[in-house]
Motif scaffolding. Sequence first.
Motif, short mmCIF file in Angstrom:
data_model
loop_
_atom_site.label_atom_id
_atom_site.label_comp_id
_atom_site.label_asym_id
_atom_site.label_seq_id
_atom_site.Cartn_x
_atom_site.Cartn_y
_atom_site.Cartn_z
N GLN A 108 -8.12 -12.66 -7.48
CA GLN A 108 -6.97 -11.32 -7.10
C GLN A 108 -5.78 -10.80 -8.36
N GLY A 109 -5.07 -11.63 -7.27
CA GLY A 109 -3.20 -11.83 -7.64
C GLY A 109 -3.09 -9.89 -8.02
N MET A 156 -1.34 -13.06 -10.43
CA MET A 156 -1.81 -13.89 -11.41
C MET A 156 -2.53 -14.28 -13.33
N ARG A 175 -2.03 -11.56 6.33
CA ARG A 175 -3.17 -11.39 5.46
C ARG A 175 -3.90 -10.41 5.69
N HIS A 176 -3.43 -9.97 4.29
CA HIS A 176 -5.04 -8.43 4.88
C HIS A 176 -6.44 -9.17 4.62
N ASN A 204 -12.81 -11.70 -2.05
CA ASN A 204 -12.49 -13.70 -1.93
C ASN A 204 -13.91 -13.77 -1.31
N HIS A 227 -0.24 -10.98 1.42
CA HIS A 227 -0.95 -11.34 0.60
C HIS A 227 -1.34 -12.85 0.80
N GLY A 228 -2.80 -13.96 0.64
CA GLY A 228 -2.51 -15.53 1.03
C GLY A 228 -1.76 -16.24 0.11
N ARG A 252 -6.57 -4.04 -0.68
CA ARG A 252 -6.71 -4.68 0.20
C ARG A 252 -5.68 -3.99 0.92
N GLU A 283 0.77 -9.93 -4.23
CA GLU A 283 0.26 -11.35 -4.45
C GLU A 283 0.97 -12.02 -5.54
O1 LIG Z 1 -5.28 -13.38 -5.06
C1 LIG Z 1 -6.30 -13.77 -4.86
O2 LIG Z 1 -7.47 -14.17 -4.71
C2 LIG Z 1 -5.44 -14.42 -3.06
C3 LIG Z 1 -5.33 -16.12 -3.75
O3 LIG Z 1 -4.40 -16.55 -2.15
O4 LIG Z 1 -5.00 -13.73 -3.11
P1 LIG Z 1 -5.22 -12.55 -1.48
O5 LIG Z 1 -6.29 -12.09 -1.27
O6 LIG Z 1 -4.41 -12.87 0.17
O7 LIG Z 1 -5.05 -11.56 -1.83
#
Ligand SMILES: O=C(O)[C@@H](CO)OP(=O)(O)O
Length: 215
Positions: free
Chosen positions: A21-22, A85, A8-9, A15, A150-151, A58, A82
């Motif tokens: 973020q999506g 969202m 993961r970045h 964050n 990503h997460g 990122r 990601e």
């Molecule tokens: O998009 C986001 O806010 C997070 C969700 O887990 O993902 P990431 O920080 O890994 O891109």
Amino acid sequence: MLQVYLVRHGETQWNAERRIQGQSDSPLTDKGETQAWQVAERAKALGITHIIASDLGRTRRTAEIIADACGCEITLEPRLRELDMGVLERRHIDSLTEEEESWRRQLVNGTADGRIPDGESMQELSERMHAALATCLDLPEGSRPMLISHGMALGCLVSTILGLPAYAERRLRLRNCSISRIDYQHSPWLASGWVVETAGDVSHLDAPALDELQR
Ligand SMILES: O=C(O)[C@@H](CO)OP(=O)(O)O
């Protein structure tokens, strides 16, 4: 046996601020940059040969740091982005209305087709992540690729390899710059195909970021 490393970045500004973020983007924090250097040291020791990264800013920045250390090229792969969202991107997690919170809950509680308005379903995320992973099978013998993503995207990939529903990703703690490893094995006795060796290892980081819910 092909070993694929999943990273993961590094921690980003959003964050750290608990903003969603999506497929929107924010830069790495100083801590995020340090994490990327630390994961780069580990990647070099592991003999990583290929860096395949989501094309968001990122992940590109994290990939650049790792690729510099390993002396390899970066391939950008939009399917590693990601989860989209939709209308909730850029919002603070704590600022959601009850209705908005219910869209988010549909996703994380496993409504198969649940999506945030204008966003993507977990099923769609799972399909594109598996398609991106499958490209590693075409690399030359002896390759050791690292995917930078990503997460939720990586959590969904690991969960579905384990045979769990995509939304089980919420049960995995994949912190910024954690490393997971999956292997592709052929075995008449054990499972053939992808298997999970480790998930969410942060032993190479001196100060792992808190995950979203711990901040
Ligand atoms: O998009 C986001 O806010 C997070 C969700 O887990 O993902 P990431 O920080 O890994 O891109």
